[in-house]
Design a protein around this motif. Sequence first.
Motif, short mmCIF file in Angstrom:
data_model
loop_
_atom_site.label_atom_id
_atom_site.label_comp_id
_atom_site.label_asym_id
_atom_site.label_seq_id
_atom_site.Cartn_x
_atom_site.Cartn_y
_atom_site.Cartn_z
N ILE A 129 26.45 76.64 69.47
CA ILE A 129 26.65 75.00 70.64
C ILE A 129 25.11 74.79 70.64
O ILE A 129 24.61 74.27 70.86
CB ILE A 129 27.00 74.63 71.77
N ASN A 130 25.20 76.48 71.84
CA ASN A 130 23.64 75.98 72.41
C ASN A 130 23.03 77.02 71.77
O ASN A 130 23.03 78.19 70.92
CB ASN A 130 23.75 77.22 73.85
N LYS B 57 33.76 62.14 69.23
CA LYS B 57 31.99 62.53 70.31
C LYS B 57 31.76 63.40 69.53
O LYS B 57 32.42 63.97 68.51
CB LYS B 57 32.82 63.05 71.53
N SER B 58 30.60 63.55 69.61
CA SER B 58 29.55 64.31 68.28
C SER B 58 28.67 65.35 69.22
O SER B 58 28.07 64.54 70.51
CB SER B 58 29.09 63.76 66.87
N CYS B 59 28.06 66.04 68.81
CA CYS B 59 27.06 66.29 69.62
C CYS B 59 26.32 67.38 68.67
O CYS B 59 26.44 68.02 67.25
CB CYS B 59 27.05 67.89 70.33
N VAL B 60 24.66 68.37 68.67
CA VAL B 60 24.27 69.00 67.88
C VAL B 60 25.03 70.18 67.76
O VAL B 60 25.26 71.09 69.45
CB VAL B 60 22.91 68.81 68.45
N PHE B 61 24.99 70.71 66.56
CA PHE B 61 25.43 72.25 66.96
C PHE B 61 24.45 73.28 66.18
O PHE B 61 23.26 72.50 65.50
CB PHE B 61 26.66 72.77 66.28
#
Length: 90
Positions: free
Chosen positions: A87-88, A2-6
């Motif tokens: 993350i946010n 899983k990947s996400c923008v940080f």
Amino acid sequence: MKSCVFHVVIRENYDSDHNDFFPYISSEYVKIAKNFRKGVKYPVLAVKDVTIVAEDESVVETSQFLVPTENRNFMWVQSEIFKFAGINPE
């Protein structure tokens, strides 16, 4: 996987951090760091591994972040000029 923008922020004391911890980064990256505003969270959209040959000809493995710039372009930037901001975006 899983990947996400940080998000990252520019280091507060980039010049001293550069001299103390990342001397292998060229002066061009010092100039690039000045294109980012202190305290602004920038999203990292991609990460890539890079190999740098330093001025003393030593080889350093590091990474670059793809981040948006203040003029609404995208730039691959040496990861060491930033520090993690979460993350946010808030």
